[in-house]
Design an enzyme around this catalytic site. Sequence first.
Site, PDB file in Angstrom:
ATOM      1  CB  VAL A 119      -0.954   0.035   1.215  1.00  0.00           C
ATOM      2  CG1 VAL A 119      -1.926  -1.138   1.178  1.00  0.00           C
ATOM      3  CG2 VAL A 119      -0.182   0.030   2.540  1.00  0.00           C
ATOM      4  CB  CYS A 120       2.138   3.680  -1.618  1.00  0.00           C
ATOM      5  SG  CYS A 120       1.644   3.234  -3.287  1.00  0.00           S
ATOM      6  CB  THR A 121       0.018   8.368  -1.016  1.00  0.00           C
ATOM      7  OG1 THR A 121       0.953   8.452   0.066  1.00  0.00           O
ATOM      8  CG2 THR A 121      -0.997   9.494  -0.905  1.00  0.00           C
ATOM      9  CG  MET A 143      -2.862   4.041   1.814  1.00  0.00           C
ATOM     10  SD  MET A 143      -1.518   4.811   2.748  1.00  0.00           S
ATOM     11  CE  MET A 143      -0.714   3.354   3.439  1.00  0.00           C
TER      12      MET A 143
END
Length: 324
Positions: free
Chosen positions: A206-208, A235
């Site tokens: 996961v990342c922004t 996210m």
Amino acid sequence: NGTMTVIIFATRFRKVKRTADENAQTDRLPPMHQVLLFYKYVTIEDPKAVMDSVRALAKEHNLLGRVLVAEEGINGTLEGLTADTEAFALELVKEPRFADMNIKRSEGTGTSFTKLYVKVRDEIVGTRFPKNVDPRVRTAPHLPAETLREWYEKGEDFVVVDMRNDYEYQSGHFKNSVNPGMENSRDLPKVMPVLEPLKSKKVVTVCTGGVRCEKMSAFLLEHGFEDVYQLENGMHTYMEKYPGKDFLGTLYTFDKRLTMDFGGDREVVGRCKLCGDSTEKYVNCANNDCHLHFLACESCQKEDGTFCSVACTEHVAAHTPSHA
């Protein structure tokens, strides 16, 4: 018509931070300013030509922010008046290579950026990974937000690995997620010993907004991880669809907003580095040789500069000329 535009916009937005009363007053209206977040890994034969056209388009619509263009793709964050950002987005996706590019939207402040920066770079995310780690060739399957939510609800056996920088993780993250402790994206090879025990697990990176996970998950696949997914559109999209669910805290942003959320009942997980109290306020260490980006509550922040440690305080004091 204008009425239809307002209705369409209103379904997309959540205010960055507001009270229940403010929710009731503003849910029917679009925000004045909007931030666009977009990327795509796609071969660009002439990055300079794309840089010039994107810069001209952004200037035409009075947008500020940052866009990186490389042979491997495009990655950008821009802010402007909502109508101007929508006009920009409409024009951008007319370019055939960007026609199916996902463009995420969130409420802006009008001051998120101070200038327009559009540049050609070697990579759209600075990883310095070997050339064989190429999301255009191989990357992990994209896991829709709906599926991840379902996995959380069912108690599926999986591990979320947060591929952001450590300081981003501190103010907000998915519950039960693993923080490898990276200072920047180039650190992934260094933190592999932390992740090696997860090789036999079902891993969700996961990342922004998703761009970092494209290459990070590709790196894991190249190093023997077999059951790897990446959260589709990051996210940002998950929090927008499920505000206050599974993601604890607030989402870090690389602009003057610093953090944002999409409402819902949420827990504040950020802790002041100096006293341990709850906070979501970031500062930079006043020691210019350190300049650590860290969480500090308002009580611990000092008008003349906040230091991250006693060592930094003493270092600056020792190098400050005495006026006695």
